[in-house]
Scaffold this active site. Sequence first.
Site, PDB file in Angstrom:
ATOM      1  N   TYR A  14       0.847  -1.336  -0.060  1.00  0.00           N
ATOM      2  CA  TYR A  14       0.004   0.175  -0.057  1.00  0.00           C
ATOM      3  C   TYR A  14       0.836   1.191   0.057  1.00  0.00           C
ATOM      4  CZ  TYR A  14      -3.455  -3.430   1.614  1.00  0.00           C
ATOM      5  OH  TYR A  14      -4.399  -4.500   1.550  1.00  0.00           O
ATOM      6  N   HIS A  19      -4.224   6.554  -0.970  1.00  0.00           N
ATOM      7  CA  HIS A  19      -4.996   6.475   0.532  1.00  0.00           C
ATOM      8  C   HIS A  19      -3.697   6.569   1.610  1.00  0.00           C
ATOM      9  CE1 HIS A  19      -8.588   6.140   2.434  1.00  0.00           C
ATOM     10  NE2 HIS A  19      -8.553   4.808   2.623  1.00  0.00           N
ATOM     11  N   PHE A  64      -4.293  -0.595  10.077  1.00  0.00           N
ATOM     12  CA  PHE A  64      -5.064  -0.442   8.818  1.00  0.00           C
ATOM     13  C   PHE A  64      -6.061   0.944   9.034  1.00  0.00           C
ATOM     14  CE2 PHE A  64      -3.582  -4.626   8.081  1.00  0.00           C
ATOM     15  CZ  PHE A  64      -3.032  -4.518   6.585  1.00  0.00           C
ATOM     16  N   ASN A  66      -9.157   1.627   8.775  1.00  0.00           N
ATOM     17  CA  ASN A  66     -10.464   1.645   9.218  1.00  0.00           C
ATOM     18  C   ASN A  66     -10.381   1.719  10.804  1.00  0.00           C
ATOM     19  OD1 ASN A  66     -11.290   1.381   6.413  1.00  0.00           O
ATOM     20  ND2 ASN A  66     -12.421  -0.453   6.974  1.00  0.00           N
ATOM     21  N   ASP A  91      -5.692  11.720   3.057  1.00  0.00           N
ATOM     22  CA  ASP A  91      -6.382  11.959   1.573  1.00  0.00           C
ATOM     23  C   ASP A  91      -7.863  12.334   1.544  1.00  0.00           C
ATOM     24  OD1 ASP A  91      -6.425   9.123   2.719  1.00  0.00           O
ATOM     25  OD2 ASP A  91      -7.720   9.005   0.797  1.00  0.00           O
ATOM     26  N   ASN A 112     -13.154   6.486   6.124  1.00  0.00           N
ATOM     27  CA  ASN A 112     -13.190   5.562   7.125  1.00  0.00           C
ATOM     28  C   ASN A 112     -12.010   5.751   8.352  1.00  0.00           C
ATOM     29  OD1 ASN A 112     -15.144   4.151   6.201  1.00  0.00           O
ATOM     30  ND2 ASN A 112     -13.932   2.835   4.787  1.00  0.00           N
TER      31      ASN A 112
END
Length: 240
Positions: A14, A19, A64, A66, A91, A112
Site C-alpha cells: 500500500y 490512500h 489499517f 479503518n 487523503d 473510514n
Amino acid sequence: MLVFAGLGNPGAKYQNNRHNVGFMAADAIARRHSFSPWSKKFQGLISEGTLGGEKILLIKPQTFMNLSGQSVGEALRFYKLEAAALTVFYDEIDLAAGKVRVKVGGGSGGHNGIRSLDQHVGNAYRRVRIGVGHPGVKEMVHGHVLGDFAKADREWLDVLLDAIADDAGLLAKGDDNSFMNRITLALRDKLVPTGDDDRPPPKAPKQQSHIRQARPQQPAAKIPERGPMAAMLKKLFGKD
C-alpha cells in the site's frame, strides 16, 4: 506535547497508494526535521521531535485505515491529551489533486480513517486534507484511493510533501492560514497549478509610455480613389 498523525495502510503493498498520502506526509516531516527513528508503540509507528518550539509525537497507525482511531486514541490517552492537541494528515477525494485545506472539526466525509478517529477521540481535532482528486463516479472511488500515484503525479506530489514538511511548524503554532498559503505558493513557484483558482494571475498587458498614451490617436488616412491625386498615386506606384 502535540500529536501529528498520518493515516494510511501498513505494508509495502500500500505504500504508494493515494490512500497513504498521510503516511507520506508524516515521513516527510520526520526526515526534514531530524525526528527520532521510527519505533513501535500504541499499535503504530512513532517518531519524536520538535516543530515551532513544540514537542511533537508523530504517529502512523499500523491498525489499517479503518481502525486508525484505536492507535491514535491510545496515544492521546497515554499522554492525557485532548483532541485539540491532535493534527491528522489524510487523503481527500473531494479536493483537486495537490490542493491542501486545513480545518478543525467537521464530519468524516465518508473517510473510514476519520470516522474511526471520530469514534475514539471525538471530532475536535485539526484535519490537514490533502487532495488526491476524484475519479468521477462513486463506483470508482475505492479503486482510485487504493491505486498508486501515477508517475506524472510526482511532479506535484514531491513539491507538496516538501512544502508540508518545510512549513509544518506553522501547524504546531496554530497558524493554519499561513500554512495553506505557503503550500499554494510553493506549488506556484514550481509551476504546478492545482486548479484554476490556484493559477498565477495573467500578466498585465504591456503599458504604453505616458507620452504615447497622451498622444491623440489619428485615424488612418483615406486614399482617394478618383481625381488628380488618385491618378498621380496610380502612376507613382504603377497601379492600373
